[in-house]
Design a protein around this motif. Structure first.
Motif, PDB file in Angstrom:
ATOM      1  N   LEU A   1      16.009   2.631  -0.887  1.00 42.25           N
ATOM      2  CA  LEU A   1      15.157   3.740  -1.316  1.00 42.25           C
ATOM      3  C   LEU A   1      14.024   3.152  -2.144  1.00 42.25           C
ATOM      4  N   ALA A   2      12.801   3.167  -1.587  1.00 38.49           N
ATOM      5  CA  ALA A   2      11.674   2.458  -2.194  1.00 38.49           C
ATOM      6  C   ALA A   2      10.688   3.421  -2.829  1.00 38.49           C
ATOM      7  N   PHE A   3      10.204   3.022  -4.004  1.00 33.30           N
ATOM      8  CA  PHE A   3       9.282   3.847  -4.786  1.00 33.30           C
ATOM      9  C   PHE A   3       8.099   2.990  -5.218  1.00 33.30           C
ATOM     10  N   GLY A   4       6.887   3.510  -5.031  1.00 36.51           N
ATOM     11  CA  GLY A   4       5.694   2.773  -5.409  1.00 36.51           C
ATOM     12  C   GLY A   4       5.463   2.794  -6.901  1.00 36.51           C
ATOM     13  N   SER A   5       4.468   2.035  -7.320  1.00 36.30           N
ATOM     14  CA  SER A   5       4.160   1.961  -8.745  1.00 36.30           C
ATOM     15  C   SER A   5       3.604   3.286  -9.240  1.00 36.30           C
ATOM     16  N   GLU A   6       3.625   3.455 -10.544  1.00 41.44           N
ATOM     17  CA  GLU A   6       3.216   4.703 -11.168  1.00 41.44           C
ATOM     18  C   GLU A   6       1.753   5.032 -10.882  1.00 41.44           C
ATOM     19  N   ARG A   7       0.916   4.016 -10.681  1.00 37.23           N
ATOM     20  CA  ARG A   7      -0.518   4.258 -10.471  1.00 37.23           C
ATOM     21  C   ARG A   7      -0.945   4.117  -9.022  1.00 37.23           C
ATOM     22  N   SER A   8      -0.415   3.095  -8.328  1.00 37.96           N
ATOM     23  CA  SER A   8      -0.974   2.719  -7.029  1.00 37.96           C
ATOM     24  C   SER A   8      -0.138   3.142  -5.842  1.00 37.96           C
ATOM     25  N   GLY A   9       1.058   3.616  -6.049  1.00 34.40           N
ATOM     26  CA  GLY A   9       1.916   3.956  -4.937  1.00 34.40           C
ATOM     27  C   GLY A   9       2.449   2.715  -4.246  1.00 34.40           C
ATOM     28  N   LEU A  10       2.829   2.861  -2.989  1.00 34.19           N
ATOM     29  CA  LEU A  10       3.413   1.758  -2.238  1.00 34.19           C
ATOM     30  C   LEU A  10       2.359   0.705  -1.891  1.00 34.19           C
ATOM     31  N   THR A  11       2.758  -0.539  -1.915  1.00 31.44           N
ATOM     32  CA  THR A  11       1.874  -1.601  -1.446  1.00 31.44           C
ATOM     33  C   THR A  11       1.850  -1.578   0.084  1.00 31.44           C
ATOM     34  N   PRO A  12       0.756  -2.059   0.705  1.00 37.64           N
ATOM     35  CA  PRO A  12       0.710  -2.113   2.173  1.00 37.64           C
ATOM     36  C   PRO A  12       1.878  -2.900   2.757  1.00 37.64           C
ATOM     37  N   GLU A  13       2.312  -3.961   2.090  1.00 33.42           N
ATOM     38  CA  GLU A  13       3.396  -4.793   2.599  1.00 33.42           C
ATOM     39  C   GLU A  13       4.695  -4.004   2.681  1.00 33.42           C
ATOM     40  N   LEU A  14       5.003  -3.251   1.641  1.00 25.07           N
ATOM     41  CA  LEU A  14       6.254  -2.494   1.678  1.00 25.07           C
ATOM     42  C   LEU A  14       6.139  -1.305   2.627  1.00 25.07           C
ATOM     43  N   ARG A  15       4.989  -0.689   2.643  1.00 20.56           N
ATOM     44  CA  ARG A  15       4.794   0.454   3.553  1.00 20.56           C
ATOM     45  C   ARG A  15       5.002   0.025   5.011  1.00 20.56           C
ATOM     46  N   GLU A  16       4.532  -1.174   5.347  1.00 14.66           N
ATOM     47  CA  GLU A  16       4.707  -1.695   6.704  1.00 14.66           C
ATOM     48  C   GLU A  16       6.178  -1.980   6.997  1.00 14.66           C
ATOM     49  N   ARG A  17       6.914  -2.380   5.990  1.00 12.87           N
ATOM     50  CA  ARG A  17       8.345  -2.691   6.150  1.00 12.87           C
ATOM     51  C   ARG A  17       9.191  -1.429   6.290  1.00 12.87           C
ATOM     52  N   ALA A  18       8.667  -0.291   5.842  1.00 14.03           N
ATOM     53  CA  ALA A  18       9.451   0.943   5.793  1.00 14.03           C
ATOM     54  C   ALA A  18       9.814   1.436   7.187  1.00 14.03           C
TER      55      ALA A  18
END
Length: 271
Positions: free
Chosen positions: A213-230
């Motif tokens: 269960l992945a959560f992005g940072s408080e300001r920027s949300g998910l990084t492109p790298e993790l979003r691609e892995r999802a």
């Protein structure tokens, strides 16, 4: 032995124990985990941490607190806890906790933590914090994850999940779950559900027990790298024009949703 001599001997013994404890503290301070306050120490002892030294401004008060709130750890606490003057303890910690208690614990071995995270038979999720920024929020997430029995908490990026401020926010519950910092490419196996405003409404999903269960940072949300892995993007219900939830709130909502479907989730303690 006269009464005066007996008193002096007792003071000398106490002073020797105090000096020994402070010496042990200084020997371990650089590499150990700071347990800031009674509750952090309580949880560390309860979940099997190696605690070489524990100090208190008022030993009797700390032991009374243990007898009242945590009798299961009271014997172990009594065996370790050494009373030191207020100024001595303040010189050893960045900020003295209101309970006047502080201790040091050994950090679990990396192999032990990674072994727990990479188990293929996990029955509870792993929480992934993608490049978090706020130390206190990271600690609150670890506390939540421990409460829900999550298999672990992984952070990506530069934040150290074992930073003293994170441990303080987690109330010592780092020892109740596996906590590690990994790159996205090193994440454990399992279907990755990433929280994102563009994702499917979580209320229509059943989150598997071995999920990440992945959560992005408080300001920027998910990084492109993790979003691609999802494997899946998931969203939480939110009123229009409200920008976001606090990170720990989002994790708590998601773990609660998982727990409503899973037989492996902890049940409410009815005493």
């Amino acid at each position: 032995m006269s009464g005066a001599n007996g008193t002096q001997a007792a003071r000398g013994a106490h002073g020797g124990r105090e000096q020994d404890a402070v010496r042990v503290w200084r020997q371990h301070a650089q590499e150990a985990v700071l347990l800031d306050g009674f509750h952090a120490l309580k949880h560390a002892l309860r979940f099997g941490a190696d605690v070489p030294v524990a100090l208190a401004v008022d030993r009797a008060a700390a032991l009374a607190l243990a007898a009242d709130l945590a009798p299961d750890v009271a014997p172990g606490l009594a065996a370790r806890l050494v009373e030191v003057p207020d100024d001595v303890l303040r010189a050893l910690v960045p900020r003295l906790h209101p309970t006047g208690v502080a201790a040091l614990a050994g950090r679990p071995a990396v192999a032990e933590r990674l072994g727990a995270l990479h188990r293929t038979d996990r029955t509870t999720p792993v929480v992934v914090l993608d490049q978090p920024r706020n130390l206190g929020n990271a600690g609150a997430v670890i506390r939540l994850a421990a409460g829900y029995g999550a298999a672990g908490v992984v952070t990506t990026g530069s934040l150290d999940p074992w930073h003293p401020t994170v441990v303080r926010g987690g109330a010592g519950l780092h020892f109740a779950t596996a906590v590690a910092r990994l790159d996205v490419g090193e994440l454990p196996a399992g279907p990755l559900y990433a929280l994102d405003p563009e994702g499917a409404d979580i209320r229509g999903l059943e989150l598997p027990d071995d999920a990440l269960l992945a959560f992005g940072s408080e300001r920027s949300g998910l990084t492109p790298e993790l979003r691609e892995r999802a494997d899946h993007l998931v969203s939480l219900p939110m009123r229009p024009q409200v920008s976001s939830y606090n990170l720990a709130t989002s994790v708590g909502m998601t773990l609660f949703h998982w727990s409503t479907h899973s037989p492996h989730a902890p049940r409410a303690d009815r005493g």
